[in-house]
Design an enzyme around this catalytic site. Structure first.
Site, mmCIF file in Angstrom:
data_model
loop_
_atom_site.group_PDB
_atom_site.id
_atom_site.type_symbol
_atom_site.label_atom_id
_atom_site.label_comp_id
_atom_site.label_asym_id
_atom_site.label_seq_id
_atom_site.Cartn_x
_atom_site.Cartn_y
_atom_site.Cartn_z
ATOM 1 N N ASP A 225 0.828 -1.196 0.000
ATOM 2 C CA ASP A 225 0.000 0.000 0.000
ATOM 3 C C ASP A 225 0.874 1.262 0.000
ATOM 4 O O ASP A 225 1.853 1.349 0.744
ATOM 5 C CB ASP A 225 -0.875 -0.029 1.261
ATOM 6 C CG ASP A 225 -1.923 1.056 1.278
ATOM 7 O OD1 ASP A 225 -2.793 1.030 0.401
ATOM 8 O OD2 ASP A 225 -1.872 1.928 2.173
ATOM 9 N N GLU A 274 14.549 -15.267 0.003
ATOM 10 C CA GLU A 274 14.987 -16.315 0.943
ATOM 11 C C GLU A 274 13.989 -17.472 0.991
ATOM 12 O O GLU A 274 14.314 -18.551 1.462
ATOM 13 C CB GLU A 274 15.079 -15.749 2.377
ATOM 14 C CG GLU A 274 16.238 -14.827 2.627
ATOM 15 C CD GLU A 274 16.080 -14.141 3.989
ATOM 16 O OE1 GLU A 274 15.260 -14.594 4.827
ATOM 17 O OE2 GLU A 274 16.771 -13.138 4.191
HETATM 18 C C1 NOJ Z 1 -4.497 2.906 -0.937
HETATM 19 C C2 NOJ Z 1 -5.609 1.996 -0.602
HETATM 20 O O1 NOJ Z 1 -5.964 1.242 -1.735
HETATM 21 C C3 NOJ Z 1 -6.739 2.866 -0.102
HETATM 22 O O2 NOJ Z 1 -7.935 2.151 0.025
HETATM 23 C C4 NOJ Z 1 -6.311 3.500 1.183
HETATM 24 O O3 NOJ Z 1 -7.319 4.406 1.613
HETATM 25 C C5 NOJ Z 1 -5.011 4.262 1.017
HETATM 26 N N1 NOJ Z 1 -4.029 3.542 0.265
HETATM 27 C C6 NOJ Z 1 -4.410 4.588 2.358
HETATM 28 O O4 NOJ Z 1 -3.933 3.417 2.966
#
Ligand code: NOJ
Length: 556
Positions: A225, A274
């Site tokens: 993310d 790994e």
């Molecule tokens: C991207 C994620 O897909 C989204 O749903 C989220 O709100 C933001 N990153 C923050 O983590």
């Protein structure tokens, strides 16, 4: 328990499991958004037990892997992208035994499992952040986040002018332990999501350990993310103007796509390597262009990066050809597969977004699945689900709605930046409580008639979108020409039509043609006389002009 979970490093592979090297290069990866996929315990919220029960559906659909959005312990301020404990499952989704059972069952069915990792920020309920608040300014715990004194005589102005992606300032002020107004902390997203300071070694160590925890559990990879956000420019310099949301993904920013992120991914790649059976990392990286995206998937970094440039392209043959070429051209030098994606939990579903209803959505899918590389399918798109655009305000849970207001990001681009409409729980049955989502209700209201889109209604109907996806995915497995390789051979086609050839190592060559124009298109010379249509998005029989919003896979 630990022993039981630790033996997941050698997952049992089902009989049909793909043992090829580099399984991920042309994999079709299905995104499960756990709270909206299937509810095993009837509380109205999807969970891991519900998802496990539905894994045979995914194996039968013909995807290679499942990516699960976050299921970790979380106050759910951003639907789980605010993690309070990276090694625990939120009780609303189950527990570690449920995660273990899901991973085992997926592997038994020949499906790989990718989990979401959220390293840019934690929840404000994370133990580190809570301790940092308690210990006050100067505590080493504060250095794991970005705490700063405010500006102005009394420190009541934010430390810089950065804006939150969800609207409003990217800083929130906290009281000192004695109750007087104190420092500010940085949160690029909601205030409940404080950003980690990745210059702090404890943060780096912790995430290496979290990676190992889940790899030991047997997961096959991570979707990372905000992979572009971990490193902030030294000194946290001002942007100098407002309206920063419009700049996201258009240029390198002091908080996005800084070069310093890459050494983090190099260290993670060493950990992934790994482990046996090719564990992968996938970057959710919003960058200015395909060339910058390619940096995340250099041979010693991650394996894939989402192709948001493709997702953001309008339904226009010339624009699509340009982005396809740019995507392939940028990945070739680094040897990484290109990825393709049309829908996910953050954007308007492509049936609605592309503006041409179900016909256009189906054509777009056949185009995507004929391109070389790996493709991402978001739960419910195989049912042709539209965006739910009339959710009542009181039902909404997306923090963007509360911070940006009911009109969203004001971009005027047809996407309001609000995300509940693509997160409505999916229909499994024609009727009944929550249309088979679970034995109880549904955390977001499902529209009347939602059951008409259900798995039960579409299964076995050759004209349904679900059966189109099943056929397309089966053909993609059967024909090496689809998915493999790193380029396409463009064919001359009338304006508004995209046509390209894919040649398989097995000698079979296929042509994909798609009409994005406003009128039916004759395809002289594109589809050879001796061939036949393998699959069409709308039942076109292969004779006469190609109808609008229609795609065909043609075997030469
Ligand atoms: C991207 C994620 O897909 C989204 O749903 C989220 O709100 C933001 N990153 C923050 O983590």
């Amino acid at each position: 328990m630990t022993q039981h979970l630790a033996d997941r490093t050698q997952p049992t592979r089902g009989p049909g499991h793909d043992q090829r090297r580099d399984w991920w290069r042309d994999a079709v990866i299905y995104q499960v958004y756990p709270r909206s996929f299937a509810d095993g315990d009837g509380d109205g919220m999807g969970d891991l037990a519900g998802a496990r029960e539905r894994l045979p559906y995914l194996a039968d659909l013909g995807v290679d892997a499942v990516w699960l959005s976050p299921f970790y312990a979380s106050p759910q301020a951003d639907a789980g992208y605010d993690v309070a404990d990276y090694r625990a499952i939120d009780p609303m989704f189950g527990d570690l035994h449920d995660a273990d059972a899901l991973i085992r069952e997926a592997h038994r069915l020949g499906l790989r499992v990718i989990v979401d990792l959220v390293p840019n920020h934690s929840s404000d309920r994370h133990e580190w952040f809570q301790r940092a608040l308690r210990e006050g300014p100067g505590s080493p715990l504060r250095d794991r986040y970005h705490f700063r004194p405010g500006r102005g005589a009394s420190g009541d102005l934010p430390p810089n002018d950065w804006e939150s992606i969800f609207g409003g300032p990217a800083w929130t002020r906290v009281p000192d332990p004695d109750g007087t107004p104190g420092e500010w902390y940085l949160h690029l997203f909601a205030p409940e999501q404080p950003d980690f300071n990745w210059d702090n070694e404890a943060v780096r160590d912790e995430f290496r350990s979290v990676l190992r925890f889940w790899l030991d559990m047997g997961v096959d990879g991570f979707r990372i993310d905000v992979a572009h956000g971990l490193i902030k420019a030294a000194g946290l310099p001002d942007m100098g103007h407002t309206g920063q949301l419009k700049l996201l993904g258009t240029q390198v920013l002091p908080f996005f796509d800084q070069d310093g992120v890459h050494e983090i991914y190099r260290s993670w790649r060493r950990i992934l390597d790994e482990y046996p059976n090719q564990r992968i990392g996938v970057a959710e990286a919003w960058t200015p262009n395909a060339g910058r995206t390619a940096l995340y998937v250099r041979p010693d970094e991650l394996h894939q990066a989402f192709n948001f440039h493709y997702l953001n392209t309008a339904w226009d043959a010339a624009a699509l050809r340009e982005v396809i070429d740019a995507s392939l051209d940028s990945m070739r030098p680094v040897g990484a597969p290109t990825t393709w994606v049309l829908s996910n939990h953050d954007v308007v579903r492509h049936r609605t977004r592309l503006g041409g209803g179900i016909a256009r959505a189906r054509a777009a899918t056949l185009l995507m699945l004929a391109l070389p590389g790996s493709a991402y399918v978001y739960q419910g798109e195989e049912l042709g689900l539209p965006e739910v655009t009339d959710l009542p305000d009181e039902a909404r849970q997306d923090p963007a709605f509360f911070r940006r207001g009911p009109h969203g990001d004001g971009s005027g681009d047809g996407q309001d930046g609000l995300r509940d409409g693509c997160r409505v729980p999916i229909p499994w049955a024609a009727d009944g409580t929550s249309y088979g989502f679970g034995a109880g209700g549904s955390w977001l209201p499902q529209p009347d008639g939602w059951g008409a889109h259900s798995v039960a209604v579409q299964t076995g109907d050759p004209a349904s979108t679900l059966e189109l996806y099943r056929s397309a995915l089966a053909l993609r497995r059967a024909h090496a020409a689809l998915g493999a390789g790193d380029g396409v051979e463009w064919l001359d086609a009338p304006a508004g039509v995209l046509a390209f050839r894919r040649r398989g190592a097995d000698g079979v060559s296929l042509v994909c043609a798609v009409n994005t124009g406003a009128a039916p298109a004759e395809l002289p010379g594109v589809l050879t006389a001796g061939g036949h249509a393998l699959l069409t998005s709308d039942g076109w029989d292969g004779t006469g002009p190609l109808p609008v919003d229609t795609a065909v896979w043609w075997q030469e």
